[in-house]
Design a protein around this motif. Structure first.
Motif, PDB file in Angstrom:
ATOM      1  N   LYS A 147     -17.329  43.893   5.297  1.00  0.00           N
ATOM      2  CA  LYS A 147     -18.651  44.317   5.610  1.00  0.00           C
ATOM      3  C   LYS A 147     -19.418  43.949   4.340  1.00  0.00           C
ATOM      4  N   ARG A 148     -18.873  43.375   3.423  1.00  0.00           N
ATOM      5  CA  ARG A 148     -19.566  43.415   2.263  1.00  0.00           C
ATOM      6  C   ARG A 148     -19.387  41.881   1.529  1.00  0.00           C
ATOM      7  N   LYS A 149     -18.315  41.180   2.051  1.00  0.00           N
ATOM      8  CA  LYS A 149     -18.238  39.957   1.228  1.00  0.00           C
ATOM      9  C   LYS A 149     -18.883  38.741   2.048  1.00  0.00           C
ATOM     10  N   PHE A 150     -19.964  38.105   1.441  1.00  0.00           N
ATOM     11  CA  PHE A 150     -20.626  36.967   2.098  1.00  0.00           C
ATOM     12  C   PHE A 150     -20.854  35.752   1.146  1.00  0.00           C
ATOM     13  N   VAL A 151     -20.863  34.700   1.836  1.00  0.00           N
ATOM     14  CA  VAL A 151     -21.108  33.313   1.198  1.00  0.00           C
ATOM     15  C   VAL A 151     -21.963  32.583   1.896  1.00  0.00           C
TER      16      VAL A 151
ATOM     17  N   THR B  27     -28.783  42.653   9.581  1.00  0.00           N
ATOM     18  CA  THR B  27     -27.427  42.764   9.511  1.00  0.00           C
ATOM     19  C   THR B  27     -26.496  42.209   8.176  1.00  0.00           C
ATOM     20  N   LEU B  28     -27.492  41.236   7.572  1.00  0.00           N
ATOM     21  CA  LEU B  28     -27.154  40.576   6.543  1.00  0.00           C
ATOM     22  C   LEU B  28     -27.664  41.061   5.184  1.00  0.00           C
ATOM     23  N   PRO B  29     -27.205  41.127   3.929  1.00  0.00           N
ATOM     24  CA  PRO B  29     -27.762  41.426   2.798  1.00  0.00           C
ATOM     25  C   PRO B  29     -28.785  40.668   2.305  1.00  0.00           C
ATOM     26  N   ASP B  30     -29.896  40.996   1.682  1.00  0.00           N
ATOM     27  CA  ASP B  30     -30.822  40.029   1.195  1.00  0.00           C
ATOM     28  C   ASP B  30     -30.479  39.207   0.157  1.00  0.00           C
ATOM     29  N   GLU B  31     -29.407  39.339  -0.510  1.00  0.00           N
ATOM     30  CA  GLU B  31     -29.003  38.525  -1.471  1.00  0.00           C
ATOM     31  C   GLU B  31     -27.580  37.945  -1.290  1.00  0.00           C
ATOM     32  N   ILE B  32     -27.321  36.608  -0.867  1.00  0.00           N
ATOM     33  CA  ILE B  32     -26.127  36.280  -0.610  1.00  0.00           C
ATOM     34  C   ILE B  32     -25.810  35.104  -1.519  1.00  0.00           C
TER      35      ILE B  32
ATOM     36  N   VAL C 286     -18.772  22.113   9.248  1.00  0.00           N
ATOM     37  CA  VAL C 286     -19.756  22.870   8.027  1.00  0.00           C
ATOM     38  C   VAL C 286     -20.812  22.409   8.046  1.00  0.00           C
ATOM     39  N   THR C 287     -21.880  23.242   8.197  1.00  0.00           N
ATOM     40  CA  THR C 287     -23.292  22.930   8.154  1.00  0.00           C
ATOM     41  C   THR C 287     -24.338  23.776   7.193  1.00  0.00           C
ATOM     42  N   ASN C 288     -25.170  23.138   6.795  1.00  0.00           N
ATOM     43  CA  ASN C 288     -26.198  23.692   5.797  1.00  0.00           C
ATOM     44  C   ASN C 288     -26.512  25.075   6.316  1.00  0.00           C
ATOM     45  N   ASP C 289     -26.554  26.075   5.331  1.00  0.00           N
ATOM     46  CA  ASP C 289     -26.674  27.529   5.516  1.00  0.00           C
ATOM     47  C   ASP C 289     -25.925  28.223   6.158  1.00  0.00           C
ATOM     48  N   LEU C 290     -24.637  27.635   6.453  1.00  0.00           N
ATOM     49  CA  LEU C 290     -23.605  28.523   7.211  1.00  0.00           C
ATOM     50  C   LEU C 290     -23.028  29.768   6.593  1.00  0.00           C
ATOM     51  N   ILE C 291     -23.390  30.882   7.010  1.00  0.00           N
ATOM     52  CA  ILE C 291     -23.000  32.215   6.191  1.00  0.00           C
ATOM     53  C   ILE C 291     -21.666  32.339   6.970  1.00  0.00           C
ATOM     54  N   VAL C 292     -20.627  32.852   5.762  1.00  0.00           N
ATOM     55  CA  VAL C 292     -19.444  33.202   6.142  1.00  0.00           C
ATOM     56  C   VAL C 292     -19.183  34.565   5.559  1.00  0.00           C
ATOM     57  N   GLN C 293     -18.723  35.448   6.233  1.00  0.00           N
ATOM     58  CA  GLN C 293     -18.666  36.823   6.133  1.00  0.00           C
ATOM     59  C   GLN C 293     -17.270  37.245   6.200  1.00  0.00           C
TER      60      GLN C 293
END
Length: 410
Positions: A402-406, A333-338, A392-399
């Motif tokens: 539907k298309r914006k990820f960090v 459900t997450l893109p391959d490249e973030i 804030v932790t290492n590898d935390l994914i913020v979305q």
């Protein structure tokens, strides 16, 4: 000693299989078996020692290697003796150190010890632990006592320590007080008449001092159980917070599960043996199924990850952590490249300030509206509170949407 019955012999064999699991070295093995047999015959629990210098109170899976072995002894009715080195901690264990360690204050020792106990309670039953502070006996030794103690060991023996040899070879100083650390640790075993002392392989020298001094004082010698050091998530270096290759036992279920899934395949069975509560029979079955292809290594790793979360957060949290991992990572459900952002800000921050710091919105009002519309996610979980404080932790994914990820890297 009376002869063991067939049932008692089977019990000795059962306990020895448990205590030998994952152990690097037993010194000597035949004495451990004899102690277990005597314990069963006399219905007397063995005294199992673990000494702690509370200098780094955050417990990770590497620390639990020894704690899990303590739990196994405790489950078989033996007495755990935790020794808090409030006296030795003021010196600092020189093991593995190229320079003398910073000496701890009384306040630092007490604070760190309290933190240890809170975390240890997740692994062993602290209500059934003998707790000792070695200042109780070490602070009472007068100078004559110390001289007599020092007279029971040679300088040549003390210089056999690898770390001392290395410091001499490189011309680095060794303070005289550092020689007294292994003497004091050995004297702890004399005072408490320990049957077995546990520690990592890096504690080989210190633990054998216990055997040495018990013999010099006319006591029955303890057996040394040396546990291997656990490699971290990189599969190379020893697990350590400073190397950021660790899994902390206080981490969130999702963080713990996700980190566990990154363990190298070749270390999986070692992790099963050293840090889970699985029985030797269960571990052997998993190993056999992986070797025969019946169980895929990925599924074995998922079983391990779920087991670890269950041990420290409960079954329900383990189920949810696995569902989250499957949803986010396996079902993609997450893109391959973030995009990755290196985070150098605060570890605790409001969700809106975090979104602004990551340049995901041009205004706070815009960020607030998106949260209210349930369009912001952290590691796949929808954020519903505009006042949320984020760790804030290492590898935390913020979305966002539907298309914006960090992905945050610390």
């Amino acid at each position: 000693m009376k002869q063991l019955t067939a049932e008692q012999r089977n019990e000795v064999k059962r306990q020895m299989a448990i205590y030998s699991q994952g152990v690097q070295e037993i010194i000597p093995s035949e004495e451990l078996e004899k102690k277990v047999a005597t314990s069963i015959l006399e219905n007397r629990p063995l005294k199992i020692k673990l000494g702690l210098d509370p200098s780094a109170p955050d417990v990770h899976l590497g620390h639990t290697v020894v704690l899990n072995k303590l739990r196994q002894f405790q489950e078989n009715g033996h007495m755990i003796q935790l020794i808090i080195g409030d006296f030795t901690g003021k010196i600092g264990d020189p093991t593995g150190k190229s320079v003398a360690r910073k000496q701890l204050t009384d306040e630092e020792v007490q604070h760190n010890a309290k933190t240890y106990f809170e975390q240890f309670a997740k692994i062993i039953d602290m209500s059934k632990v003998e707790l000792h502070y070695n200042s109780k006996w070490l602070s009472k030794l007068n100078f004559e006592d110390v001289i007599q103690l020092a007279g029971k060991i040679t300088v040549a023996r003390l210089l056999e320590r690898d770390d001392f040899e290395e410091r001499i070879a490189f011309g680095k100083p060794i303070s005289l007080h550092e020689f007294f650390y292994p003497l004091m640790q050995g004297y702890d075993s004399v005072e408490l008449e320990c049957d077995i002392e546990l520690g990592g392989t890096d504690q080989h020298f210190n633990i054998l001092m216990g055997r040495h001094f018990q013999e010099k004082f006319g006591k029955e010698k303890q057996v040394a159980l040396l546990m291997p050091l656990l490699e971290g998530l990189d599969g190379v270096e020893k697990m350590s917070k400073s190397k950021k290759n660790y899994i902390g036992i206080d981490e969130s279920p999702q963080e713990m599960y996700g980190k566990a899934m990154s363990i190298p395949d070749e270390l999986m069975m070692k992790y099963f043996e050293l840090v889970t509560d699985c029985t030797p029979e269960q571990i052997q079955m998993i190993k056999d199924e992986v070797n025969t292809g019946k169980l895929h290594p990925r599924d074995a790793k998922m079983l391990f990850s779920k087991t670890i979360v269950r041990m420290y957060h409960g079954q329900e949290a383990a189920e949810k952590a696995e569902q989250h991992f499957v949803s986010v990572f396996q079902q993609r459900t997450l893109p391959d490249e973030i995009p990755v952002v290196e985070w150098q800000g605060m570890t605790e921050i409001s969700i809106i300030d975090l979104l602004m710091a990551l340049n995901m919105f041009t205004s706070k009002s815009e960020a607030r509206r998106m949260i209210e519309n349930r369009g912001v996610k952290l590691n796949g979980n929808k954020v519903e509170d505009t006042q949320l404080q984020v760790t804030v932790t290492n590898d935390l994914i913020v979305q966002v949407g539907k298309r914006k990820f960090v992905k945050i890297k610390i």
